[in-house]
Design an enzyme around this catalytic site. Structure first.
Site, PDB file in Angstrom:
ATOM      1  N   TYR A  87      -2.858  -0.327  10.213  1.00  0.00           N
ATOM      2  CA  TYR A  87      -2.926  -1.029   8.928  1.00  0.00           C
ATOM      3  C   TYR A  87      -1.672  -0.759   8.101  1.00  0.00           C
ATOM      4  CZ  TYR A  87      -3.944  -1.503   3.963  1.00  0.00           C
ATOM      5  OH  TYR A  87      -3.859  -1.804   2.640  1.00  0.00           O
ATOM      6  N   SER A 123       0.833  -1.202   0.000  1.00  0.00           N
ATOM      7  CA  SER A 123       0.000   0.000   0.000  1.00  0.00           C
ATOM      8  C   SER A 123       0.866   1.250   0.000  1.00  0.00           C
ATOM      9  CB  SER A 123      -0.897  -0.003   1.240  1.00  0.00           C
ATOM     10  OG  SER A 123      -1.489   1.259   1.457  1.00  0.00           O
ATOM     11  N   LYS A 141       1.624  -3.231   6.706  1.00  0.00           N
ATOM     12  CA  LYS A 141       2.117  -3.322   5.327  1.00  0.00           C
ATOM     13  C   LYS A 141       3.611  -3.055   5.276  1.00  0.00           C
ATOM     14  CE  LYS A 141      -1.605  -4.480   3.145  1.00  0.00           C
ATOM     15  NZ  LYS A 141      -1.699  -5.820   2.543  1.00  0.00           N
TER      16      LYS A 141
END
Length: 340
Positions: free
Chosen positions: A149, A124, A153
């Site tokens: 989140y 991402s 990643k």
């Protein structure tokens, strides 16, 4: 060639499975259905005329994953299996670290023990944090992401880079910007569970009357209209990039570790209000919205430089924002017809 696609019934995963099948790959899906629906499997078959192998279990169950590798001759993996909501990750951090990292490590253990390579990681643009300059290219320094989140990643990328170097394997990190849209058949698309965390599905549901109003998280950002700016890429274009990246890995005959990194976006940023307006114009509908306070974990602006992907993969996004948003509305009509 058999490709393991984890999270293959999810939003980006299902579109990538379609493109893999269309390019004559055999596909083995593992998906625990925590953020997807079983009917997507049948729809993939309807679109492609081919049925992928499907295993419904949680990747944290290593013993079941081992059975999949024993049953199939796996030539590579595309890993989509992860919890992905920025807001939710802030209130469930331990769950996000456990789900997003333990499952990745289990797959890599199988790769290590079996001498496998060709691993593509669904990453991402959040790994860049709030970049100092735009557009963001692959050499932009990484920053600690604002959200849990995003941190998972970034940690996943570090784990994979160490894996590639230690065991001389080939990996590819694909840093997505903001995927939107649905397949042109309108049989697969984004299917958020509960209240959407991403902008476009919330726009879609608000236009359909499922939500009373769209929450616009902040209008005091230092942008032309005060709302946050992102790079919105059509999901089918994104799925095709995965096939191109996989083919490049499999054709690479270089000795030693290979670590390919690509940004996947359009190269153009659009604000929240611009997306709302484009959706209304593209579909001749109204989207009522209200301005709310900024949401924790969000950044101000992010859009991609995609020159490297075009140069090395022969890939670029070809679908406009308006065209993508038309497919979103058609997908919502499909869901309405199925009472989903």
């Amino acid at each position: 060639m058999a490709i393991l696609v984890t999270g293959g019934l999810g939003y980006i995963g299902s579109h990538t499975v379609v493109e893999l099948l269309n390019n004559n790959f055999e596909v083995v899906i593992v998906d625990d259905l925590s953020n997807s629906e079983k009917f997507i499997l049948k729809n993939i078959e309807n679109i492609t005329g081919r049925k992928p192998v499907f295993y419904p279990f949680d990747l944290k169950r290593r013993e079941l994953l081992t059975q999949v590798f024993d049953a199939h001759s796996i030539d590579g993996c595309i890993n989509f299996a992860a919890s992905k909501a920025v807001g939710e990750s802030q209130i469930k951090p331990v769950d996000y670290y456990e789900n997003n990292l333990f499952s990745l490590i289990n797959i890599l253990q199988e790769f290590k023990e079996r001498g496998l390579s060709n691993f593509i990681f669904s990453s991402s643009c959040t790994v860049y944090g709030q970049a100092d300059t735009m557009p963001i290219d692959e050499n932009t320094p990484l920053k600690m992401p604002e959200s849990v989140y995003g941190k998972t990643k970034q940690m996943g990328e570090e784990i994979l880079a160490d894996f590639a170097k230690a065991y001389q394997r080939k990996i590819c990190l694909l840093r997505y910007f903001n995927p939107i849209g649905a397949h042109p058949s309108f049989k697969i698309g984004e299917l958020p569970m509960g209240i959407p965390n991403n902008l476009v599905p919330y726009v879609m549901q608000t236009a359909a009357g499922i939500r009373e109003k769209l929450n616009v998280w902040g209008n005091d950002y230092p942008t032309p209209d005060g709302t946050a700016i992102r790079d919105y890429i059509y999901v089918v274009d994104l799925a095709k990039a995965h096939v191109a990246a996989l083919q490049k890995l499999m054709q690479d005959t270089a000795d030693g570790a290979v670590i390919d990194i690509y940004n996947l976006g359009t190269g153009k940023g659009s604000s929240v209000l611009e997306v709302i307006k484009a959706f209304e114009v593209a579909n001749n509908v109204e989207v009522p919205y209200q301005i709310c306070e900024r949401r924790e974990g969000d950044i101000t602006i992010a859009y991609a430089n995609v020159d490297k992907a075009e140069r090395e993969l022969g890939w670029k996004s070809e679908t406009s924002l308006e065209e993508s948003l038309k497919t979103v509305w058609e997908w919502q009509k499909y869901l309405n017809a199925r009472n989903i």
